[in-house]
Write an enzyme that holds these catalytic residues in place. Structure first.
Site, PDB file in Angstrom:
ATOM      1  N   TRP A  31       0.854  -1.185   0.000  1.00  0.00           N
ATOM      2  CA  TRP A  31       0.000   0.000   0.000  1.00  0.00           C
ATOM      3  C   TRP A  31       0.891   1.237   0.000  1.00  0.00           C
ATOM      4  O   TRP A  31       1.895   1.266   0.702  1.00  0.00           O
ATOM      5  CB  TRP A  31      -0.900  -0.012   1.240  1.00  0.00           C
ATOM      6  N   VAL A  91       1.627   5.130   6.164  1.00  0.00           N
ATOM      7  CA  VAL A  91       0.224   5.397   6.466  1.00  0.00           C
ATOM      8  C   VAL A  91       0.047   6.913   6.413  1.00  0.00           C
ATOM      9  O   VAL A  91       0.711   7.644   7.154  1.00  0.00           O
ATOM     10  CB  VAL A  91      -0.182   4.852   7.860  1.00  0.00           C
ATOM     11  N   ILE A  92      -0.821   7.372   5.520  1.00  0.00           N
ATOM     12  CA  ILE A  92      -1.050   8.807   5.348  1.00  0.00           C
ATOM     13  C   ILE A  92      -2.398   9.163   5.951  1.00  0.00           C
ATOM     14  O   ILE A  92      -3.405   8.495   5.700  1.00  0.00           O
ATOM     15  CB  ILE A  92      -0.982   9.196   3.861  1.00  0.00           C
ATOM     16  N   HIS A  98      -9.153   5.957  11.222  1.00  0.00           N
ATOM     17  CA  HIS A  98      -8.480   4.734  10.778  1.00  0.00           C
ATOM     18  C   HIS A  98      -6.959   4.870  10.916  1.00  0.00           C
ATOM     19  O   HIS A  98      -6.276   3.934  11.351  1.00  0.00           O
ATOM     20  CB  HIS A  98      -8.881   4.449   9.327  1.00  0.00           C
TER      21      HIS A  98
END
Length: 165
Positions: A31, A91-92, A98
């Protein structure tokens, strides 16, 4: 901010031991692949530049940052004599919470895997507010967190090894 003008991956004043005697795992999240591939290239090249043998670097991909936890666990359970595992992800921040849940779970999970196997499990996960911050830390103006993960893995493997000498 103090880091605004600083390359965070500057190791010129740091002694980095040889990586030649050690075996490393690298687990990379798919991802945000543009970012994580750059992190991987930085980590892999740093290991090579510090003497690691390509045959002693085991690389695997997992779907996302959350899966880095089980990826590291699987490597340590199945590859004999790994000295450290480098976990790379990104992770942005989005519009929901989330982000918070994933970042917290990954940090805690990787810590637990390291404790379970008594091996260094390196947290090379970018947790940024936006894409540009991630780019800046994946080979951009703030260096490459993949490089930092590799250097940390080498130093931690050497530290553990120093107690065997």
């Amino acid at each position: 901010m103090a880091t605004q003008l600083k390359n965070l991956s500057d190791f010129f004043e740091t002694t980095v031991p040889s990586a030649a005697p050690y075996r490393f795992g690298i687990v990379t999240a798919e991802w945000n692949a543009v970012i994580t591939n750059a992190l991987y290239e930085g980590a892999y090249q740093s290991l090579i530049n510090h003497g690691a043998e390509p045959d002693n670097i085991y690389t695997y991909a997992v779907p996302g940052s959350f899966e880095l936890i089980s990826g590291a666990d699987i490597l340590l359970r199945n590859i004999v004599n790994l000295d450290a595992v480098i976990c790379l992800g990104c992770v942005i921040q989005g519009e929901t919470r989330h982000f918070d849940f994933i970042c917290n779970a990954v940090a805690n999970g990787l810590s637990n895997v390291g404790l379970k196997y008594n091996k260094p499990v390196i947290f090379g996960v970018l947790t940024t507010d936006n894409q540009q911050q991630a780019i800046d830390r994946a080979g951009g103006k703030h260096g490459n967190k993949g490089d930092e993960g590799a250097i940390t893995a080498i130093k931690m493997a050497d530290l553990a090894d120093s107690f065997k000498r």
